[in-house]
Structure formats: C-alpha cells, structure tokens
Design an enzyme around this catalytic site. Sequence first.
Site, short mmCIF file in Angstrom:
data_model
loop_
_atom_site.label_atom_id
_atom_site.label_comp_id
_atom_site.label_asym_id
_atom_site.label_seq_id
_atom_site.Cartn_x
_atom_site.Cartn_y
_atom_site.Cartn_z
N ASP A 1 4.73 5.22 -6.43
CA ASP A 1 4.21 5.32 -4.82
C ASP A 1 4.34 6.80 -4.40
O ASP A 1 3.46 7.21 -3.74
CB ASP A 1 5.12 4.14 -4.09
CG ASP A 1 4.68 2.97 -4.44
OD1 ASP A 1 4.09 2.54 -5.34
OD2 ASP A 1 4.94 2.09 -3.14
N LEU B 1 0.82 -1.30 0.06
CA LEU B 1 -0.03 0.07 0.02
C LEU B 1 1.09 1.13 0.04
O LEU B 1 0.36 2.31 0.43
CB LEU B 1 -0.92 0.13 1.29
CG LEU B 1 -1.91 -1.22 1.35
CD1 LEU B 1 -2.86 -1.06 2.48
CD2 LEU B 1 -2.81 -1.36 -0.01
#
Length: 308
Positions: free
Chosen positions: A141, A95
């Site tokens: 990211d 994540l």
Amino acid sequence: MQYGFGKLILFGEHFVVYGLPGIASAIDLYTRARIFPAERGIEATDALVGRHIIFGEKKGDLLDRALGIILGETGLKEKNFRLEIDGNIPTFGGLGSSACLVVAITRELNEYFSLGLNDERINEIAFKTEHVFHATPSGIDNTVSTFRGLVWFEKNMQGGKNTVELLKAKKPLLVVIGNTKISRDTGTVVKEVRGRKEKEPKKFEKIFAEAKELAFEARKALVDGNDEKVGELANKNHKLLQQIGVSSKELDQLCEIALQNGALGAKLTGAGKGGCMFAICRDKKQQEKIKHEFEKQDFEGYITKVGV
Ligand code: PMV
C-alpha cells in the site's frame, strides 16, 4: 499541500503477505494534508473520519500513534503546527486509505519543514507507520501510494529490501470500483487468513501456487494491454480469495452485478470481508452503466482507470 494517492490491488492481495507477487495501481482517489502555523503544540483534524486530536493527549488513538511515529522519524516532535487532513478516498475500504494518510502527512511535513526527504525515505517512514493500522503490512500500500503508477511487488520475507518494479501497461484499464460500505479491519482479516492457513496447509499450498502463476500471467496481460485476459484472470483471482475465506455476500453480489452487465472481470480488492471490489470495463459507457447498477442496489460506485 500534499497528497497521498489510493491504490487498487489488481492481483495478489493476502498472498503478498507471504512473499508471493502482487500487482497494484495508484488511482485518483486521495488524502490531502495541509499544515498551518500554530502558537503551541501540535493539533490534527482528519475530516475523512471526523477525528480531532491534540498530539500526545489521547494515547492509543490511531492518528496520535501514527503522528508519533512520523514525528519521531522526522525529528519534529517539538514543533508547533496545525495539521488538516481531508480528501475523497473512502476509509476502511481496501483502497489503501491508511497508507494515503501517512504518505500525505509525511510529504506535507517534508515540504513545510524543508526536510529534503526523497521518495525512498518517505516510503520507509510510511511503511513503519502502517504498522499502527495493521500489524503485519506487506508494504504494498505505502509503496504504491508513494511511487504511484503500476507496481509489481514482492515482499522480502528475510526482512531485506522488497522487490518493487514499475510496470508500463500498454493502455489504461477502465474500471469501476464498487464499495460495499462495510468497514473491516485489515489486520483482523490478515490474521484470520493466517489461522486458516495453519489449519489447512495443504489446501493453502495449492492455492498459493495458483496465485503465483496467476500474478505472472496478469503481469503479461497488463503489459500487453490484453483487457480480456486481465478480466479472466481477475475472475480467477476472486475465486482464490473466496477459497481463503476473505470474500463476502456483498462483494460477491457486486462482482455478479458487474459480470451480468458485461464486465470483462471482477474481483474484490484489498483485505476483503467488506470494503471494495473492482470491475474491468470495455468502455466508458459500460463504466457508467455498472456504476449505476451498483448504486441502484445501494452500494457506492467510483469510475477510474488504472495502469497509468
Ligand atoms: O485493505 P487494504 O487496502 O489495506 O489492503 C490490504 C492488503 C493485504 O494484502 C490484505 C494486506 C497487506 O498488508 O498487503
């Protein structure tokens, strides 16, 4: 107090490393950084991973190395302060927790020391620091963690500026994230994929062509708010990720549970081999149901929405 937000790669993880397009969205799971005054030196505590360091004393420690780069870039190595990190994002879960960490720290330093850094510069520092956590980060990211929203990303393979476009989805997409709770190292998985690609170039060429086409279709479906199509494409993307060898028994099991419970689609997210997947749901009731089914099998479930 400053935050770095997590992300879900909706489409194109691993393929982005080779310059193909990826689509990612910020989510509401986060890392938070707070700075307090200190008499001498720099200390940092990361409650998310249970780590405490005195800066410069533990060479090789990931947090120490990350801080070293951020402080070098911001010219703050000689300052005195105490840094506290916490949040609610699962670490090593795909994540983007490492990007969250560096964005939160850089933003907090920026605020505390009134550095006047803009988002472009914060993103640049975050990208440099991401190399501590994985050797060849694509940059997706840190980009999503910095700018939030729904992001279309293409890495510039010549080393120039990456393509970053903020997309506008017609409506938010309801998802459930399933966490296998199996930690893995992104850098290692990326390296394994490179090895397989070198061994089977023809097979990868075909998969890459499909992944590229899929990303463009997914972009359109997201912008149009066509959840059914997004779901269908997520399933296809998961199959491609299985073919490059980054899924796992647990990730496939989570996808299966979601689909059996009526999800529109499901795929792993991030590096794979553990970490997280997500399922696209029709409504809130289905989100709750799928989360519950994940938990019944001893996985973790998080309800969130993407594309906003
Ligand atoms: O595992 P995560 O969330 O850090 O995602 C990695 C995404 C990859 O495409 C596999 C690697 C990258 O740097 O883009």
